[in-house]
Design an enzyme around this catalytic site. Structure first.
Site, PDB file in Angstrom:
ATOM      1  N   THR A   1       0.834  -1.211   0.000  1.00 27.58           N
ATOM      2  CA  THR A   1       0.000   0.000   0.000  1.00 27.58           C
ATOM      3  C   THR A   1       0.864   1.254   0.000  1.00 27.58           C
ATOM      4  OG1 THR A   1      -0.104  -0.270   2.388  1.00 27.58           O
ATOM      5  CG2 THR A   1      -2.028  -0.997   1.155  1.00 27.58           C
TER       6      THR A   1
ATOM      7  N   ALA B   1      15.983 -10.814   5.984  1.00 26.54           N
ATOM      8  CA  ALA B   1      14.736 -11.388   6.507  1.00 26.54           C
ATOM      9  C   ALA B   1      13.560 -10.445   6.290  1.00 26.54           C
ATOM     10  CB  ALA B   1      14.894 -11.702   7.994  1.00 26.54           C
ATOM     11  N   GLY B   2      13.824  -9.290   5.666  1.00 27.15           N
ATOM     12  CA  GLY B   2      12.742  -8.331   5.456  1.00 27.15           C
ATOM     13  C   GLY B   2      12.393  -7.565   6.717  1.00 27.15           C
TER      14      GLY B   2
ATOM     15  N   SER C   1      14.254  -4.929   7.705  1.00 28.15           N
ATOM     16  CA  SER C   1      14.765  -3.568   7.488  1.00 28.15           C
ATOM     17  C   SER C   1      16.076  -3.263   8.193  1.00 28.15           C
ATOM     18  CB  SER C   1      13.712  -2.526   7.882  1.00 28.15           C
ATOM     19  OG  SER C   1      12.599  -2.667   7.071  1.00 28.15           O
TER      20      SER C   1
ATOM     21  N   GLU D   1      19.179   5.248  -0.028  1.00 25.25           N
ATOM     22  CA  GLU D   1      18.986   3.876  -0.508  1.00 25.25           C
ATOM     23  C   GLU D   1      18.549   3.865  -1.970  1.00 25.25           C
ATOM     24  OE1 GLU D   1      17.039  -0.363   0.847  1.00 25.25           O
ATOM     25  OE2 GLU D   1      17.500   1.182   2.316  1.00 25.25           O
TER      26      GLU D   1
ATOM     27  N   ASP E   1       9.915   1.930   5.990  1.00 26.39           N
ATOM     28  CA  ASP E   1      10.949   1.286   6.805  1.00 26.39           C
ATOM     29  C   ASP E   1      11.759   2.311   7.598  1.00 26.39           C
ATOM     30  OD1 ASP E   1       9.970  -0.874   5.484  1.00 26.39           O
ATOM     31  OD2 ASP E   1      11.716  -1.179   4.204  1.00 26.39           O
TER      32      ASP E   1
END
Length: 382
Positions: free
Chosen positions: A36, A125-126, A128, A162, A174
């Site tokens: 989203t 692992a996602g 952040s 980033e 994040d």
């Protein structure tokens, strides 16, 4: 020895003088609100008690010296007076360089710094780990040199670093939750305005993250395809983003859309509504309703957005069968592997851990990694 003690001891040993400050910035997990963010929608993440910690001190010249404690004490050194360019071999250092370069464009009123960095946010692992590092480095300069930057600006600076310096596309969530997280709360973030509302977490509820350890392969190309499909949907409705389309407007003309685009749009619209409702369910302590919303979110990601994989669906099924309606579980993150997040009463954690240990590897051939987290404070001194 905790991360603060470790980085302070290493700082004194390597630089032969004591650090003046120690800064931390946390990793995060998104409880609900998937895909989203780039549709200007809502997300509901919380910061977790895994973080990047930096012990540091200002220098009286224009040099930045960095020690990466987690990479065999690799040393990085660069000048603030020379153009900051990417490092060919030390990828970790590009996050530091990128943050400093973009800070210079925002507010150049700072000098050199010595810092020692260490972290325990699991990588890949996602959760952040990169955003946590970017926000920690930004906060170091802000604190040492009293820069007039708030948490949202430090987060935006990290996102720019980033996207533009490291070259990895990401939304703002994040970095924002790492900068602004609040202990014992989640944050309902409006990704259009960057407004954030603290939502209290029910007492006695654990945030459990289980890494499927299924190696993600499609995530980059499929992520870009999903973004394009969402943009196609927004153009169909002649709106700047799917945030501006109501479910009623969509349902009235859904049959006129390309069937695949229609499924993608339906996920985003329904997920936005679920996320706003989830914030209110959490605040009321209604874990049962939160669990229903998380189940609907997972089904929508599986069937409409098509970003789950059998290993993730298996994990969700095992957890759901164990907790019943006493909490919720769903995939979290970009998709095609990664982690599931569960909100469950603390006294059910051992049963969930045992069920997953007994069934997941037997069904998939992969061993999971299990984390029990607390919603934690955002970046600052520690």
């Amino acid at each position: 020895m905790n991360l603060k003690e470790k980085t302070r001891a290493l700082f004194a040993e390597i630089f032969s003088y004591p650090a003046t400050h120690t800064i931390q910035a946390p990793g995060r997990v998104n409880l609900i609100g998937e895909h989203t963010d780039y549709n200007d929608g809502f997300v509901l993440p919380c910061a977790i008690d895994y973080q990047t910690v930096i012990s540091c001190a200002p220098r009286d010249d224009r040099t930045v010296r960095v020690i990466a404690a987690d990479y065999d004490n690799q040393v990085e050194e660069f000048s603030l007076d020379a153009p900051i360019v990417t490092h060919d071999s030390q990828q970790w250092s590009n996050y530091v360089r990128g943050v400093v370069k973009h800070l210079q464009q925002r507010n150049n009123a700072f000098g050199g710094v010595d810092m020692v960095i260490s972290g325990n946010v699991p990588q890949g692992a996602g959760l952040s780990s990169s955003a946590s590092l970017e926000v920690a480095v930004g906060t170091v300069f802000q604190q040492l040199y009293h820069l007039p930057l708030d948490g949202a600006q430090i987060a935006l600076n990290g996102q720019e670093a980033e996207n533009q310096f490291v070259g990895c596309n990401c939304g703002i969530m994040d970095q924002l939750i790492s900068a602004l997280g609040k202990k014992d709360h989640a944050l309902l973030i409006d990704c259009r305005t960057l407004g954030a509302k603290a939502v209290s977490m029910p007492k006695g509820v654990a945030v459990v993250i289980i890494n499927s350890n299924f190696k993600r392969t499609l995530v980059g190309s499929e992520y870009n395809t999903r973004r394009e499909q969402c943009e196609t949907g927004a153009r169909f409705f002649q709106q700047p983003a799917l945030r501006d389309v109501s479910l009623e407007a969509f349902n009235a003309v859904a049959s006129e859309l390309d069937p695949v685009v229609a499924k993608r749009v339906r996920h985003v619209l329904s997920e936005n509504a679920r996320t706003v409702e989830a914030a209110s369910a959490l605040e009321k302590g209604d874990l049962q309703r939160m669990g229903q919303l998380m189940a609907e979110s997972h089904a929508s990601m599986r069937d409409d957005f098509e970003i789950t994989v059998p290993q993730i669906d298996t994990l969700v099924d095992i957890v759901k069968a164990t907790i019943g309606d006493q909490g919720g579980v769903r995939m979290t993150g970009g998709g095609f592997g990664g982690c599931v997040v569960a909100l469950i009463p603390e006294d059910l954690v051992p049963a969930v851990r045992q069920a997953v240990a007994q069934q997941y590897e037997a069904k998939t051939g992969i061993k999971e990694t299990f984390y029990v987290c607390k919603p934690s404070q955002g970046a600052g001194q520690c």
